[in-house]
Design a protein around this motif. Structure first.
Motif, PDB file in Angstrom:
ATOM      1  N   SER A  98       0.858  -1.174   0.000  1.00 36.75           N
ATOM      2  CA  SER A  98       0.000   0.000   0.000  1.00 36.75           C
ATOM      3  C   SER A  98       0.897   1.226   0.000  1.00 36.75           C
TER       4      SER A  98
ATOM      5  N   ASN B 247       1.134   7.726   2.340  1.00 34.72           N
ATOM      6  CA  ASN B 247       1.067   9.145   1.991  1.00 34.72           C
ATOM      7  C   ASN B 247       1.469   9.995   3.197  1.00 34.72           C
TER       8      ASN B 247
ATOM      9  N   THR C 110      -1.050   8.584   5.919  1.00 31.58           N
ATOM     10  CA  THR C 110      -2.234   7.771   5.626  1.00 31.58           C
ATOM     11  C   THR C 110      -1.863   6.565   4.761  1.00 31.58           C
TER      12      THR C 110
ATOM     13  N   ASN D  31      -4.067   3.819   2.591  1.00 34.02           N
ATOM     14  CA  ASN D  31      -5.390   3.407   2.140  1.00 34.02           C
ATOM     15  C   ASN D  31      -5.395   1.895   1.976  1.00 34.02           C
TER      16      ASN D  31
ATOM     17  N   ARG E  29      -9.926   1.850   5.437  1.00 32.51           N
ATOM     18  CA  ARG E  29     -10.753   2.132   4.266  1.00 32.51           C
ATOM     19  C   ARG E  29     -11.063   3.630   4.191  1.00 32.51           C
TER      20      ARG E  29
ATOM     21  N   ASN F   3      -9.443   7.342   1.966  1.00 28.95           N
ATOM     22  CA  ASN F   3      -8.399   7.822   1.062  1.00 28.95           C
ATOM     23  C   ASN F   3      -7.695   9.044   1.635  1.00 28.95           C
ATOM     24  N   ASP F   4      -6.597   9.433   0.991  1.00 31.68           N
ATOM     25  CA  ASP F   4      -5.726  10.469   1.548  1.00 31.68           C
ATOM     26  C   ASP F   4      -6.463  11.798   1.734  1.00 31.68           C
TER      27      ASP F   4
END
Lengths: 423, 419
Positions: free
Chosen positions: B9, B12, B24, B26, B201, B203-204
């Motif tokens: 993964s 970020n 982060t 995801n 679950r 996103n950035d």
């Protein structure tokens, strides 16, 4: 290939196969991970020991790691760990299980080692006596742990006929009388396909699993037969059964209370009892934690737990407290149980307990090894199908049903009470 | 462990205007989001002796009252949506953690934002947790390993904070006031000290917006100072041998060697040596002392990751009559690392084990968030997650032997045994 019964059920996330031999295979493919967990569960816990063989199931778990005719001592450990994986095992009253965590690139290489030592344990004579010393150290270490002693005492107090009363580690004098031959007899009686479940979960697909199982579960030992004995059902408690023990080095007293409940075949009741455990002392907002820890400062900690077991469930409430507060705390606990039987829990309280249980269930199913463990365990105590209905069953429970359960099983007049006090 | 087919993964890394670091990952595999909220430059390491245990004390009271919520409100908010919320005064950092089913993450982030920025440390909650902490300090003495380890830690570290239990002492916990806790919060809880590490679950951009909404306007307390170097007392270099006599069935034998801090180039070598000695069923100590000689059930080694020099520990529990044999067995196995060069098979085996288990250790969102948040809070950066395994993979047999010769010579010995 002898896949005879394929319990196709589109609503389940798993494949369940029963081979002609009787072995159960549970598989779940997770394409988000390269990790593969393999977990072999055997209905060969300490419950299956003839009384004088106490400790045999657990000792055998140790001896399994000493290899088979084809896998030498230490060879299994090296094969798994040198491939970057981990291995371990555990024994309880209901089961013994043996598991590895590895990857999809290594499972075909490592699984044969696991199945060979479990199916064809050699139990070499000299290793037997050396490993017995390790088990004796394990018993010594456990005897230095007051919480372990308290739990043994609670089981002995609550179960007087059923083998659940026995220590899983066994009695030292009985362990000293056991022999490699007796252990081989125990192994060959119980480590047979109809008593066994393998759960394979993770980055491995159905075809691979069929091939792996076909290749690795052929060579069971020739059957043997342990001395027969009858497992007596535990009669219900009719009073408060007490046991008190003074221990050196104890800084805080322990109060451990226990209630016997129905066995695993009534899964819905088991879920109701889990909800009650959550409401009684399962979280910070729960009744006893709030009252006894937060409001009154009478306990350092208090927790309730419901353990689902094959032959009988066990509800426990355990508190750490000052010895002077033992009577007071026990009487408050009984008052609160009485209230649970007489008044309905509030909708808010019920909703909170349900959310906590459902979240715990989600959090406990994050990794392949967690999932393999859950599937293997539930199949071993015969309620695998139910475990998928878990969130739905939790959701539909009513306050009235909980009240009935509390009344039926959590009596403030019939329970076991164990107290540990500083010497 | 095959990392080639591992679906890596992407990690970020972002900064908010007020200095908050946001990491982060995801990871849509499960319907779960975990968050770690790490404060760097604090934890046990910044505790002077009279305030020993203050980080732990803060961690137990911080969730028990804020500007807008009482202790009960907070617990009810968390439990009504089935989330889990924790606070931990770590050795080199302070962290709060959060785990929720995905859709519940936003309201929980709002709550943790309030807890981090506006805790009140109510007097009655401070008194309650003080009493419980004092009881917990006493309870530590019930486990022989804790008693032996505490003795070892004190001998090795003296007045250095690593010499104390993270709970503190009877004296320090008795003396600390609610104002001390408030002052700790003002001093160390600053946006430019905060690392928010989220995995699950989400996103950035969603993560950034949520963190910005709940923490974006936070400014440091005027009386707080930004990160500064920590002056800690000198660590003892005079090995000792101490025995505590107790009514136990087993003897606990612990040997401690003065190791290094995580930033030291020798750190990864000692980590590999510790793995070789004590990690798993095929480890050297397990095979030699348990499997071949039946001396112990629990025999192992550990070498923690610390900002300042960490202890390199080997230990076992054994029958009292084997106490001397255990000391000899453990010290001989450690000494052997200085005397011989590990074979290629042994070295590669230890590396495979280390690298495999390192990867297996990051299977949950909680573990992923913890790993990145922790590395960042130690000042190592998130790339340490790649650099560290690489460094371990490159250790040579020569380096292993030279490192053992440098650090693993005279152990501090701590024993707990019956008369």
């Amino acid at each position: 290939m002898q896949v005879s019964t394929f319990l196709a059920n589109q609503s389940l996330p798993i494949n369940i196969f029963t081979l002609d031999s009787g072995l159960t295979v549970i598989h779940q493919h997770l394409d988000s991970t390269p990790v593969v967990a393999a977990d072999i569960w055997v209905k060969a816990g300490s419950m299956m020991e003839p009384e004088s063989w106490s400790g045999m199931a657990h000792f055998l778990e140790h001896m399994i790691f000493k290899g088979s005719p084809d896998v030498g001592v230490g060879e299994f450990d090296w094969a798994i760990e040198n491939a970057g994986g981990t291995a371990n095992a555990a024994t309880s009253h209901d089961y013994a299980h043996f598991y590895i965590n590895t990857t999809n690139t290594n499972i075909a290489h490592t699984l044969p080692y696991l199945t060979d030592i479990v199916l064809r344990a050699d139990i070499p004579e000299d290793e037997f006596y050396r490993e017995r010393d390790v088990v004796l150290e394990e018993i010594r270490a456990s005897n230095d742990d007051p919480d372990w002693i308290g739990l043994q005492l609670l089981y002995q107090t609550i179960y007087q006929t059923h083998p659940y009363k026995r220590s899983i580690l066994g009695e030292v004098d009985l362990l000293m009388e056991q022999t490699p031959d007796l252990m081989r007899c125990f192994h060959r009686t119980h480590y047979q396909p109809e008593n066994m479940t393998i759960a394979l979960v993770g980055g491995v697909d159905r075809d691979q699993v069929i091939e792996l199982v076909h290749e690795n579960f052929q060579k069971f030992c020739i059957r043997s037969e342990c001395p027969s004995f009858k497992i007596e059902a535990e009669p219900p408690l009719t009073e408060v059964r007490r046991h008190e023990l003074e221990l050196p080095r104890l800084e805080q007293a322990r109060l451990m209370m226990g209630w016997i409940t129905p066995n695993a075949s009534n899964f819905k009741q088991a879920i109701g009892l889990e909800l009650l455990a959550m409401i009684i002392a399962g979280s910070r907002c729960s009744r006893l934690v709030h009252e006894l820890r937060e409001e009154k400062g009478l306990v350092l900690d208090i927790v309730s737990d419901f353990a689902i077991q094959q032959d009988s469930g066990l509800m426990t409430i355990t508190a750490l407290l000052e010895p002077d507060d033992l009577d007071l705390v026990e009487s408050i606990v009984c008052d609160r149980l009485w209230e649970l039987g007489s008044d309905l829990v509030s909708e808010q309280e019920l909703a909170r307990a349900k959310r906590l249980l459902i979240s715990d269930d989600t959090f406990a199913k994050e990794t392949p090894s967690q999932l393999a463990g859950i599937y293997g365990y539930y199949n071993t105590i015969n309620c695998l199908q139910d475990c998928f209905a878990y969130p739905a069953l939790v959701t539909e429970f009513s306050a009235q049903e909980l009240q009935h359960l509390a009344r039926a099983y959590l009596s403030p007049e019939r329970y076991a009470s164990v107290r540990l006090k500083p010497l | 462990m095959a990392s080639d087919n591992q679906k890596q993964s992407k990690v970020n890394y972002q900064k908010l205007d007020n200095g908050i670091t946001l990491i982060t990952v995801n990871n849509p595999a499960a319907d779960i989001i975990s968050g770690g909220f790490f404060f760097s430059n604090c934890g046990s390491l910044v505790e002077p002796l009279p305030k020993s245990g203050i980080s732990n004390f803060v961690s137990s009271v911080i969730v028990k009252g804020t500007k807008n919520y009482s202790a009960l409100d907070i617990a009810d908010r968390v439990e009504s949506i089935g989330a889990s919320l924790g606070a931990d005064g770590g050795t080199d950092y302070f962290a709060l953690s959060l785990k929720t089913v995905s859709i519940d993450f936003a309201p929980m982030l709002e709550l943790i934002g309030e807890i981090i920025q506006f805790p009140t440390f109510p007097d009655e909650e401070v008194e309650r947790e003080r009493k419980i902490t004092l009881q917990s300090i006493r309870s530590q003495k019930e486990q022989p390993f804790n008693v032996a380890f505490h003795q070892l830690r004190q001998n090795m570290y003296g007045d250095h904070p690593y010499g104390q239990s993270s709970l503190g002492t009877q004296a320090s916990v008795t003396q600390m006031s609610a104002d001390d806790l408030r002052q700790y919060h003002q001093q160390y809880f600053r946006p430019d000290n905060l690392i928010v590490s989220i995995s699950g679950r989400i996103n950035d951009q969603e993560a950034f917006d949520l963190v910005n909404k709940n923490f974006g306007s936070w400014r440091p307390h005027p009386q707080s100072a930004s990160a500064k170097a920590i002056a800690t007392p000198k660590i003892s270099t005079n090995p000792s041998h101490q025995v505590i006599t107790q009514d136990t069935q087993q003897s606990i034998v612990i040997l401690g060697y003065q190791g290094v801090e995580v930033a030291d180039p020798d750190y990864s070598v000692l980590k590999l040596l510790s793995t070789y000695l004590g990690n798993g069923l095929s480890s050297r100590l397990f095979v030699e002392l348990r499997e071949k000689r039946g001396l112990a059930y629990d025999v192992s080694a550990f070498f923690p990751t610390r900002l300042e020099p960490a202890p390199f520990i080997v230990y076992m529990g054994t029958a009292p009559e084997n106490t001397e044999i255990a000391i000899e067995g453990l010290s001989q196995e450690v000494a052997r690392l200085s005397e011989i060069k590990l074979s290629e098979t042994e070295l590669q085996g230890a590396k495979n084990k280390f690298l495999g288990q390192y990867a297996l250790g990051k299977q949950t969102n909680g573990a992923i968030a913890q790993t990145y948040g922790w590395y960042e809070s130690l000042g190592l950066g998130i790339d340490f997650d790649l650099e560290f395994p690489q460094a371990v993979a490159q250790v040579t047999a020569e380096a292993a032997q030279a490192t053992a010769q440098k650090y693993l010579q005279d152990p501090f010995i701590s024993i707990v045994k019956p008369e």
